[in-house]
Design an enzyme around this catalytic site. Structure first.
Site, PDB file in Angstrom:
ATOM      1  N   ASP A 205      -8.276  -8.916   4.396  1.00  0.00           N
ATOM      2  CA  ASP A 205      -8.051  -7.740   5.255  1.00  0.00           C
ATOM      3  C   ASP A 205      -9.120  -7.600   6.330  1.00  0.00           C
ATOM      4  OD1 ASP A 205      -7.558  -4.169   4.635  1.00  0.00           O
ATOM      5  OD2 ASP A 205      -6.863  -5.531   6.187  1.00  0.00           O
TER       6      ASP A 205
ATOM      7  N   GLU B  67       0.826  -1.219   0.000  1.00  0.00           N
ATOM      8  CA  GLU B  67       0.000   0.000   0.000  1.00  0.00           C
ATOM      9  C   GLU B  67       0.857   1.263   0.000  1.00  0.00           C
ATOM     10  OE1 GLU B  67      -3.957  -1.915   2.099  1.00  0.00           O
ATOM     11  OE2 GLU B  67      -2.656  -0.668   3.351  1.00  0.00           O
TER      12      GLU B  67
ATOM     13  N   GLU C  79     -12.609  -1.847  11.947  1.00  0.00           N
ATOM     14  CA  GLU C  79     -12.583  -1.133  10.661  1.00  0.00           C
ATOM     15  C   GLU C  79     -13.679  -1.615   9.723  1.00  0.00           C
ATOM     16  OE1 GLU C  79      -8.867  -1.653   8.671  1.00  0.00           O
ATOM     17  OE2 GLU C  79      -9.585  -0.761   6.824  1.00  0.00           O
TER      18      GLU C  79
HETATM   19  O1  GCW Z   1      -6.777  -2.739   6.975  1.00  0.00           O
HETATM   20  C1  GCW Z   1      -6.141  -1.996   5.986  1.00  0.00           C
HETATM   21  C2  GCW Z   1      -6.457  -0.581   6.323  1.00  0.00           C
HETATM   22  C3  GCW Z   1      -5.288   0.340   6.319  1.00  0.00           C
HETATM   23  C4  GCW Z   1      -4.130  -0.321   7.032  1.00  0.00           C
HETATM   24  C5  GCW Z   1      -3.742  -1.562   6.252  1.00  0.00           C
HETATM   25  C6  GCW Z   1      -2.669  -2.370   6.987  1.00  0.00           C
HETATM   26  C7  GCW Z   1      -2.437   0.718   8.397  1.00  0.00           C
HETATM   27  O2  GCW Z   1      -7.464  -0.097   5.473  1.00  0.00           O
HETATM   28  O3  GCW Z   1      -5.684   1.543   6.966  1.00  0.00           O
HETATM   29  O4  GCW Z   1      -3.019   0.561   7.098  1.00  0.00           O
HETATM   30  O5  GCW Z   1      -4.821  -2.439   6.035  1.00  0.00           O
HETATM   31  O6  GCW Z   1      -3.044  -3.346   7.645  1.00  0.00           O
HETATM   32  O7  GCW Z   1      -1.506  -1.993   6.889  1.00  0.00           O
END
Ligand code: GCW
Length: 646
Positions: A311, A237, A339
């Protein structure tokens, strides 16, 4: 252990002496017990034993270190608070994982990524001179559930946290937490040698870069002699990493590990690595990147793996890396902050999710190769082991925004100590310590908690659907999200809904992500007759009229699950209302308001998702599922503003 009779008191018939201390200072006491292996207890394990001493009934809380005695004392207080029978105690408790840490996705500017409980509790600007009382409360709260480490900074790291300006602030926190057995860790930005070190590269095989990290680590340990080490998000990312130099994840991690080895520090290297180009099913990429590196990491590296391959979804099959890297200690990463599970207002007891993951058999080394045994190191005899929880803590008065968010912090700590502890037991303990021992309250609130995970799966992503939330803020439904700068951040990439059906084919006829699991898992999940329906659309793309085990069509089953989720939130609301007289007004009112929000948003998820998918199924809603309140257009054009956590 919990007494069932409500009138049971904790008074002990005869006077009892409570002794807290190590065996070396209590030789005569130690002589009266012969069933304790003090070496097995190590530095953190404790005993709580009822015994006779000098003719008096005695309870001994014993352990080899102050930290162990602290853990034992908190456990004894828990017994008292939960009205357990303490007349004949024989408790031995040894943590099953070594590194039990919170990961704070906290930024230096006090914003919290994916945080829904206010600002970051770390008041960097006033540190090191001002030690907020809350820091001590934080240390006690974590010690009370056996957490022995905290990563203070966001994995989307800021290199500045490694500068002297920050290190003296970090040291003040480390000094505050040390008496409670809590070590401090920091996130290390892979490009720090360039950003704060003036180098023109961060290549892990470059001698100057290695030297820079060696010196930086030595500097850190001058500030914090017992610094825990680094947590690293790399090549993910947009974060820098070894891929920028055509190096492997192991080469990147090992550079930091070598710098930390002289100080007994560790590296927690995240396996959350996937390409920006979506070359393959995102669920396969971390495995493809890390499996070939099994055994190539330094001994002080833990590879930190999310519970699932995408995720932190409401439900995911276990990450295929669990069981695939026997030569490498794998650390679990759970998300305590919600989240994707209703963020700051939905009551979702994550103990159920954590338990489901940990209990799952990977078949990696035959039946019984559970995720828990991989995480605690027992399956492959790793002495280094760990569990990380992405924190849900902030400056909100109740720490976690939602009152029941505390239960998730608690559940994480208890499961990191013992990955086999039952979610039901954890929920009950927490309720008794938080709201009291009134049996009606405990019974009904426990029922709410233990059905809440299944409820959120039902009203958000039933039957293996996943990643269909709102864009960027991840709040509310967004099954229509498509055409973004990367496919694997959209919703259509994951549900693949079309006139011919719905679901992501991860079998041999699709991405073949299933091939990354052990054969027993492959066979079980590949076969529609044996694939658990809760993972059905994670692994299969099926026609709308596919016949489910219930006899319903897939379309009807999806709609009925969404409706079930809505009804479950209604049931939670009613349960809470029925125990109004057993809860103080302030907490009752807040939870009631949040349950109302949760019920309304469950209906929002149901109506928006069913209207969207109905475009493809062209089928009517089954009996029992009400017509949506608004049109699809209404839902697709509703744009929540200023959503917290991004
Ligand atoms: O869960 C996702 C989130 C990001 C997060 C990323 C990660 C810290 O949307 O906000 O970044 O994964 O786990 O690194």
């Amino acid at each position: 252990m919990l007494d069932s009779s409500p009138e049971f008191s904790t008074s002990i018939q005869s006077e009892t002496t409570l002794i807290i201390g190590p065996p070396k200072q209590l030789p005569d006491l130690n002589a009266t017990v012969d069933n304790i292996s003090w070496d097995d207890l190590g530095k953190e394990g404790f005993i709580i034993q009822s015994l006779q001493h000098n003719g008096k009934s005695t309870i001994w809380i014993g352990g080899n270190t102050d930290q162990a005695l602290l853990y034992g004392t908190f456990d004894f207080l828990k017994l008292l608070q939960t009205h357990q029978d303490i007349s004949s105690l024989n408790i031995t408790s040894i943590p099953q994982t070594k590194v039990r840490v919170l990961n704070h996705w906290d930024n230096p500017d006090r914003t919290v990524e994916r945080g829904y409980a206010g600002s970051s509790i770390w008041d960097w600007h006033r540190l090191p001179d001002y030690i907020k009382p809350q820091y001590l409360d934080y240390a006690r709260a974590n010690a009370s559930i056996g957490i022995n480490g905290t990563v203070l900074t966001n994995v989307n790291a800021n290199a500045q946290v490694l500068t002297p300006y920050f290190l003296k602030k970090v040291a003040a926190l480390a000094d505050t937490f040390r008496p409670y057995g809590i070590k401090v860790y920091l996130t290390a930005r892979f490009s720090a040698p360039m950003e704060i070190g003036g180098l023109d590269t961060a290549d892990p095989l470059n001698d100057d870069v290695q030297k820079w990290w060696d010196e930086k680590v030595n500097e850190i340990y001058k500030h914090i002699p017992d610094f825990g080490g680094f947590l690293v998000k790399a090549d993910s990312e947009g974060q820098p990493g070894p891929q920028n130099y055509n190096r492997t994840q192991a080469e990147g991690a090992n550079m930091l590990a070598k710098a930390l080895q002289p100080h007994q520090g560790i590296v927690m290297w995240r396996a959350f690595v996937y390409s920006n180009e979506t070359p393959d099913d995102r669920a396969k990429q971390a495995y493809n990147e890390f499996k070939p590196l099994d055994g190539k990491f330094e001994d002080n590296v833990l590879v930190q793996v999310k519970n699932g391959a995408i995720d932190f979804q409401p439900r995911e099959p276990f990450h295929p890396l669990f069981g695939a890297m026997p030569e490498t200690p794998l650390m679990m990463e759970f998300q305590i902050t919600q989240e994707y599970l209703g963020q700051g207002t939905h009551l979702v007891f994550l103990g159920s999710l954590f338990e489901e993951v940990l209990d799952t058999d990977t078949y990696a080394e035959g039946p019984g190769s559970t995720v828990a045994k991989i995480v605690d190191g027992s399956l492959d005899n790793h002495s280094l082991s760990g569990m990380a929880g992405v924190s849900n803590i902030g400056t909100d008065r109740n720490w976690t925004g939602h009152q029941f968010g505390q239960a998730n912090w608690y559940a994480f700590g208890k499961l990191a100590w013992n990955p086999r502890k039952s979610a039901a037991n954890i929920a009950q303990e927490w309720l008794r310590m938080t709201f009291g021992n009134d049996e009606e309250l405990v019974t009904k609130a426990k029922r709410m908690m233990l059905q809440s995970h299944e409820a959120v799966v039902n009203y958000m992503t039933p039957l293996g659907l996943h990643h269909i939330m709102g864009w960027s803020h991840h709040y509310g439904p967004g099954p229509w999200v498509t055409d973004k700068h990367r496919d694997d951040w959209t919703s259509t990439y994951y549900h693949q809904a079309s006139s011919d059906g719905i679901g992501f084919d991860r079998t041999a006829s699709g991405s073949n992500a299933l091939s990354q699991y052990a054969l027993e898992i492959q066979r079980k999940y590949e076969d529609l007759d044996s694939c658990p329906e809760k993972y059905l659309l994670w692994f299969h793309h099926l026609p709308w009229d596919y016949k489910m085990k219930s006899g319903n069509s897939l379309w009807d089953e999806i709609a009925l699950h969404y409706q079930m989720g809505v009804e479950q939130t209604q049931g939670m609301l009613e349960d809470w209302q029925s125990i109004k007289d057993h809860v103080d007004k302030q907490r009752y009112d807040q939870v009631l308001a949040f349950l109302q929000i949760q019920h309304n948003e469950a209906k929002w998820w149901r109506d928006a998702c069913l209207l969207y998918f109905q475009q493809f199924s062209q089928k009517p809603l089954p009996e029992g599922v009400p017509q949506p309140e608004f049109t699809l257009d209404h839902y697709q054009n509703f744009k929540p503003l200023f959503v917290p956590g991004i």
